[in-house]
Structure formats: C-alpha cells, structure tokens
Design an enzyme around this catalytic site. Structure first.
Site, PDB file in Angstrom:
ATOM      1  N   CYS A 195       0.832  -1.206   0.000  1.00  0.00           N
ATOM      2  CA  CYS A 195       0.000   0.000   0.000  1.00  0.00           C
ATOM      3  C   CYS A 195       0.872   1.264   0.000  1.00  0.00           C
ATOM      4  O   CYS A 195       1.458   1.616  -1.009  1.00  0.00           O
ATOM      5  CB  CYS A 195      -0.974  -0.029   1.175  1.00  0.00           C
ATOM      6  SG  CYS A 195      -2.342   1.141   1.002  1.00  0.00           S
ATOM      7  N   HIS A 235      -3.629  -5.216   0.710  1.00  0.00           N
ATOM      8  CA  HIS A 235      -3.067  -5.631   2.001  1.00  0.00           C
ATOM      9  C   HIS A 235      -3.130  -7.146   2.170  1.00  0.00           C
ATOM     10  O   HIS A 235      -4.133  -7.679   2.669  1.00  0.00           O
ATOM     11  CB  HIS A 235      -3.844  -4.969   3.145  1.00  0.00           C
ATOM     12  CG  HIS A 235      -3.568  -3.516   3.300  1.00  0.00           C
ATOM     13  ND1 HIS A 235      -2.575  -3.026   4.125  1.00  0.00           N
ATOM     14  CD2 HIS A 235      -4.142  -2.431   2.716  1.00  0.00           C
ATOM     15  CE1 HIS A 235      -2.563  -1.702   4.062  1.00  0.00           C
ATOM     16  NE2 HIS A 235      -3.500  -1.314   3.209  1.00  0.00           N
ATOM     17  N   GLU A 287      -1.738  -8.821   4.365  1.00  0.00           N
ATOM     18  CA  GLU A 287      -1.692  -9.140   5.803  1.00  0.00           C
ATOM     19  C   GLU A 287      -3.032  -8.932   6.501  1.00  0.00           C
ATOM     20  O   GLU A 287      -3.226  -9.386   7.635  1.00  0.00           O
ATOM     21  CB  GLU A 287      -0.609  -8.302   6.499  1.00  0.00           C
ATOM     22  CG  GLU A 287      -0.984  -6.879   6.845  1.00  0.00           C
ATOM     23  CD  GLU A 287      -1.000  -5.894   5.675  1.00  0.00           C
ATOM     24  OE1 GLU A 287      -1.131  -4.690   5.934  1.00  0.00           O
ATOM     25  OE2 GLU A 287      -0.882  -6.325   4.512  1.00  0.00           O
TER      26      GLU A 287
END
Length: 250
Positions: free
Chosen positions: A100, A192, A194
């Site tokens: 990002c 993202h 994660e």
C-alpha cells in the site's frame, strides 16, 4: 549451523486499540503472515521517526514497508528519511516488499508519480487481474499462475506513473497498477495481504465513526466479504517466496 535470517519491518502506521488488544500490534500481524520459525524480525516505527542505523542495513536479508494513513507524496521529515533509506536499500539490491503506502513509496523513490486515486478511495475485498505474460513461470508465483487474486484494499492514493524500469504484474477495473516489480528485488502490492476480515471491519467502523465515510459506503465495504474471503494463503506463499528467494515446487 545455519545462519539466522533477519528481516526489518518499517511500520508507517500506529497500532489501533483493536490491533493492540487482538494481535499485540501490527508487528505480530506482519510476522504471523510473512515470518517463519527461526527468523529474527525487527520493527521500526518509521512514522514516529524510528529508523535503523544505515550501517545496520547490511545485516538484513529483506525489508517490508507497511501501509499508512499518510500520503506517500507528502514531504514530512520521516517520509523523506524513509525515501532516503529505501534508496540506499535499493542500491544494495536488498529485497523490499512494499504494501500500500510502501508500494507507493518505492514508486516515488524510483522516479514514479503518486497521487490521489483518480477513481476515489477503496475500502473492500476486491479482485486484481494478473498480467500472466509479465510473470515468469517458476518465479515466486510458482508454475500455476492464477488469473486473478482476491485481496483486501484500503487506500485513497495510487501510483499514477510507474518508474521506467517497473513491470506491472496486476491491475483492476479502477486501478492500472495493483502490483508491480522492479528487477528481482522490489515487489510492490497496492492491497493488504496481511489484512483479514476482522481488521477490515474494524477499520470500516472506525472511519465511519470519525465521519470519513457514509453509512452506505461502510455497508458496501462489509458486503464484499459476506460470502468469501481474501486469498490470504496464496498471498502469504507469494510474499514469502519473494522475500526468502524460494523456488516453488508447484
């Protein structure tokens, strides 16, 4: 004796109360996703001005730059220092995974242009289309390259102009640069890998409470994860393969 692998995480964000309470902080979120047993991970809260000494950069096998609520095109002192550190790591040909804000910072450092997203912000689960011709079979993607991958998105900026040497690896309906690479040591993702459903929903609730988005926007964001989830296992594998120089067997 095998030498312990060392990685550095540049946190360009603060921990929300939810993330601290649920996961013990973003350090744990990232290490759980990208780390393996026996590795050593150091976190540097770059958004608060915490950076490694330049003389210590050599000891790391790879770096991860997180997302942020800040704009990668800003000129705050910490952002300029981060750009300088990234430039040095790039010159060392050390691996950097940019996520990002990190994806955008690397583009900026390499001469690209970052700005407000032309189609507006995104806060949802979405699919990105893979540019198969740009990916070498047997690379960190493995031999079976998917047509698309689902990922959680949370951003209001984008890479508008890629650095000259960058190669687009994925795009979406609204964004031309969802993922790119530069040479063999820089790999960048707008989404993202994660994040999970709980983290996305907490962010949605938080920005709604702050008045940054309207109820309809928040409802639409949550609806994207009603019946499916992100391809987190696949993202975990791809990112680990990249960071650790693994050659997949599939």
């Amino acid at each position: 004796m095998v030498e312990q692998k060392r990685y550095a995480l540049f946190l360009a964000t603060l921990d929300s109360e939810f993330v601290k309470k649920t996961y013990g902080g973003y350090h744990n979120v990232f290490v759980t996703t990208f780390g393996d047993e026996g590795e050593h991970w150091d976190s540097f809260r770059v958004v608060s001005g915490e950076f490694p000494d330049e003389k210590d950069l050599e000891k790391y096998d790879g770096f991860v730059i997180s997302g942020s609520s800040h704009d990668a095109f800003e000129n705050d002192d910490w952002i300029l220092k981060l750009c300088d550190i990234v430039k040095k790591i790039d010159e060392m040909k050390k691996k950097i995974l940019g996520i990002c804000f990190g994806h955008q910072i690397i583009a900026r450092v390499r001469g690209g242009t970052v700005g407000r997203a032309k189609k507006g912000p995104e806060l949802k689960l979405g699919d990105i289309t893979i540019v198969k011709d740009a990916i070498t079979p047997g690379s960190y993607f493995g031999n079976e390259i998917p047509d698309s991958i689902a990922i959680i998105k949370c951003h209001q900026d984008e890479v508008l102009v890629l650095p000259e040497t960058a190669k687009v690896l994925a795009y979406s309906k609204n964004y031309e640069v969802e993922m790119y690479s530069i040479e063999d040591h820089l790999f960048c993702i707008q989404g993202h890998p994660e994040y999970n459903k709980e983290i996305l929903f907490e962010i949605v609730d938080r920005v709604l409470a702050l008045g940054y988005v309207k109820q309809e926007f928040a409802d639409a964001a949550k609806a994207t994860m009603e019946n499916r989830g992100a391809d987190r296992k696949l993202w975990e594998t791809i990112c680990k393969n990249f960071l650790k120089g693994r050659v997949p067997t599939n």
